[in-house]
Enzyme design. Structure first.
Site, PDB file in Angstrom:
ATOM      1  N   TYR A 189     -17.779   6.934  49.124  1.00 40.53           N
ATOM      2  CA  TYR A 189     -18.853   7.737  48.545  1.00 40.53           C
ATOM      3  C   TYR A 189     -20.174   7.580  49.299  1.00 40.53           C
ATOM      4  O   TYR A 189     -21.145   8.270  48.981  1.00 40.53           O
ATOM      5  CB  TYR A 189     -19.096   7.334  47.085  1.00 40.53           C
ATOM      6  CG  TYR A 189     -17.902   7.515  46.183  1.00 40.53           C
ATOM      7  CD1 TYR A 189     -17.533   8.777  45.732  1.00 40.53           C
ATOM      8  CD2 TYR A 189     -17.150   6.421  45.773  1.00 40.53           C
ATOM      9  CE1 TYR A 189     -16.439   8.958  44.895  1.00 40.53           C
ATOM     10  CE2 TYR A 189     -16.054   6.587  44.936  1.00 40.53           C
ATOM     11  CZ  TYR A 189     -15.703   7.853  44.504  1.00 40.53           C
ATOM     12  OH  TYR A 189     -14.617   8.020  43.679  1.00 40.53           O
ATOM     13  N   HIS A 197     -24.367  12.920  46.266  1.00 43.03           N
ATOM     14  CA  HIS A 197     -24.610  12.248  44.986  1.00 43.03           C
ATOM     15  C   HIS A 197     -25.131  10.819  45.176  1.00 43.03           C
ATOM     16  O   HIS A 197     -25.596  10.207  44.222  1.00 43.03           O
ATOM     17  CB  HIS A 197     -23.292  12.208  44.198  1.00 43.03           C
ATOM     18  CG  HIS A 197     -23.421  12.543  42.746  1.00 43.03           C
ATOM     19  ND1 HIS A 197     -24.503  13.203  42.187  1.00 43.03           N
ATOM     20  CD2 HIS A 197     -22.568  12.314  41.704  1.00 43.03           C
ATOM     21  CE1 HIS A 197     -24.300  13.357  40.878  1.00 43.03           C
ATOM     22  NE2 HIS A 197     -23.146  12.824  40.560  1.00 43.03           N
ATOM     23  N   ASN A 224     -21.449   8.216  35.975  1.00 38.30           N
ATOM     24  CA  ASN A 224     -21.546   8.656  34.579  1.00 38.30           C
ATOM     25  C   ASN A 224     -21.654   7.506  33.590  1.00 38.30           C
ATOM     26  O   ASN A 224     -21.771   7.739  32.384  1.00 38.30           O
ATOM     27  CB  ASN A 224     -20.371   9.582  34.217  1.00 38.30           C
ATOM     28  CG  ASN A 224     -19.027   8.907  34.388  1.00 38.30           C
ATOM     29  OD1 ASN A 224     -18.933   7.805  34.892  1.00 38.30           O
ATOM     30  ND2 ASN A 224     -17.976   9.595  33.976  1.00 38.30           N
ATOM     31  N   ASP A 250     -30.205  12.578  43.176  1.00 37.03           N
ATOM     32  CA  ASP A 250     -30.041  13.899  43.768  1.00 37.03           C
ATOM     33  C   ASP A 250     -30.355  14.966  42.718  1.00 37.03           C
ATOM     34  O   ASP A 250     -30.149  14.760  41.523  1.00 37.03           O
ATOM     35  CB  ASP A 250     -28.604  14.070  44.278  1.00 37.03           C
ATOM     36  CG  ASP A 250     -27.562  13.851  43.185  1.00 37.03           C
ATOM     37  OD1 ASP A 250     -27.567  12.771  42.563  1.00 37.03           O
ATOM     38  OD2 ASP A 250     -26.747  14.762  42.930  1.00 37.03           O
ATOM     39  N   ASN A 300     -25.127  13.521  35.430  1.00 36.64           N
ATOM     40  CA  ASN A 300     -24.439  12.541  34.583  1.00 36.64           C
ATOM     41  C   ASN A 300     -25.087  11.158  34.609  1.00 36.64           C
ATOM     42  O   ASN A 300     -25.047  10.430  33.609  1.00 36.64           O
ATOM     43  CB  ASN A 300     -22.965  12.431  34.971  1.00 36.64           C
ATOM     44  CG  ASN A 300     -22.170  13.648  34.540  1.00 36.64           C
ATOM     45  OD1 ASN A 300     -22.510  14.294  33.553  1.00 36.64           O
ATOM     46  ND2 ASN A 300     -21.129  13.972  35.275  1.00 36.64           N
TER      47      ASN A 300
END
Length: 200
Positions: free
Chosen positions: A23, A28, A81, A106, A127
């Site tokens: 990631y 994100h 989240n 973001d 989230n």
């Protein structure tokens, strides 16, 4: 709260993102990128924060010496989240007022690289913010890093979990550097001055 001057007490600066190398360059994860740069500037390394499920670094921001403001940089390791639990646990542990929490994240509704700073407000479907607001209320600061809207019919979830494009990466270091400057201005000079300098 008087937003023209910085609040007293420690500040908790939270970069929002997802843990794991897969990631690392996602849109994100720009919050992680900004707090990583702030950690380089402070000159320290993140460490695991006990039960809080986060990586943290304590230091000072602003003028050198005791005039610098005490800050805790944090990267929740819970996935986006579920960010609220670790952030609120850190806030309790370090006795940080909600108004001294800064979420760096973001933002879809702002063009790529554009910054907006604000206090409070909604989560706009983000989230990480939704989880933080559920855990501690909405009256924390946000440094919103624009990533723009997905092209064509691409789903939002697919867009935010993709790496920045090669064209975007050409300017990404500059924009991340500017976002880190904006966080420093917010902590040192207060929201209004930081907004006038960095909101675009």
């Amino acid at each position: 709260m008087d937003v023209s001057t910085p609040a007293e007490g420690p500040w908790l600066i939270v970069g929002l993102g997802n843990p794991g190398p897969e990631y690392a360059m996602n849109r994100h994860n720009v919050g992680f990128m900004v707090v990583d740069l702030l950690a380089e500037r402070i000159g320290g390394k993140f460490k695991r924060a006990g039960k809080a499920q986060a990586q943290v670094l304590e230091g000072r921001m602003g003028p050198v010496g005791p005039a610098g403001r005490r800050v805790i940089l944090a990267k929740p390791m819970s996935f986006m989240n579920l960010s609220g639990g670790p952030v609120n646990a850190l806030r309790d542990f370090y006795k940080v007022p909600v108004a001294n929490v800064v979420a760096v994240h973001d933002e879809l509704d702002i063009d790529h690289g554009t910054l907006r700073l604000k206090l409070g407000g909604g989560d706009n479907g983000h989230n990480g913010l939704k989880s933080m607001t559920k855990a501690m209320g909405a009256e924390y600061h946000r440094v919103r890093f624009g990533i723009g809207r997905p092209p064509g019919r691409m789903q939002v979830a697919d867009f935010v979990l993709k790496d920045f494009s090669s064209a975007e990466r050409k300017e990404l270091d500059y924009f991340v550097d500017r976002a880190a400057d904006a966080v420093e201005a917010l902590v040192s000079e207060g929201l209004e001055r930081a907004q006038s300098a960095y909101n675009s």
